[in-house]
Structure formats: C-alpha cells, structure tokens
Design a protein around this motif. Structure first.
Motif: not given
Length: 77
Positions: A37, A40-41, A43-45, A47-48, A77
C-alpha cells in the motif's frame, strides 16, 4: 511510509556495506516489485507532482532511496 523501506532483515544484512550494494539493490527491488500500500501511495502522489524521498544514511551513493527512486521512475505512471 515504513513499508516502502527495505525490510528489517534486508537492512540488517546490507549494514551499509558497499560490498553488498549490488546484491542489496536486487533484493530490495524484489521486495518493491511485490508491491504494497505504501508503494501505491507513492505512485499516486507522483501522479499529482514531484515527491521528495528522504533517507538517513550517511553514504549518498549507497542507500535505499536511490533504489526506490529508480524503481519509481521506471513505473508506468
């Protein structure tokens, strides 16, 4: 994000010994590729926008942040 760091066993084995560096990179990348997890966090950051990785190792050439950075850079990403 503790789960994005190398496992305790791997950190103890590496012990910041440059002679273990190549094997450490392989083992840590294997841990990262299993996913979790925290990865994944991150990777999501990413994206921003830009993220900053911090590390406490004294050696700027042999530390887990370098491996993590390269791993994340290689993700689609």
């Amino acid at each position: 994000m503790k789960n994005a760091a190398p496992s305790s066993d791997l950190r103890h084995w590496f012990d910041h010994d440059p002679a273990h560096w190549d094997e450490f990179k392989l083992r840590y990348r294997h841990e990262l590729s299993e996913g979790n997890s925290d990865i994944k966090k991150l990777e999501n950051l990413m994206k921003k926008g830009r993220i900053t990785l911090l590390y406490a190792a004294h050696d700027p050439l042999h530390n887990h942040a370098l491996v993590l950075q390269k791993f994340l850079d290689e993700q689609d990403i």
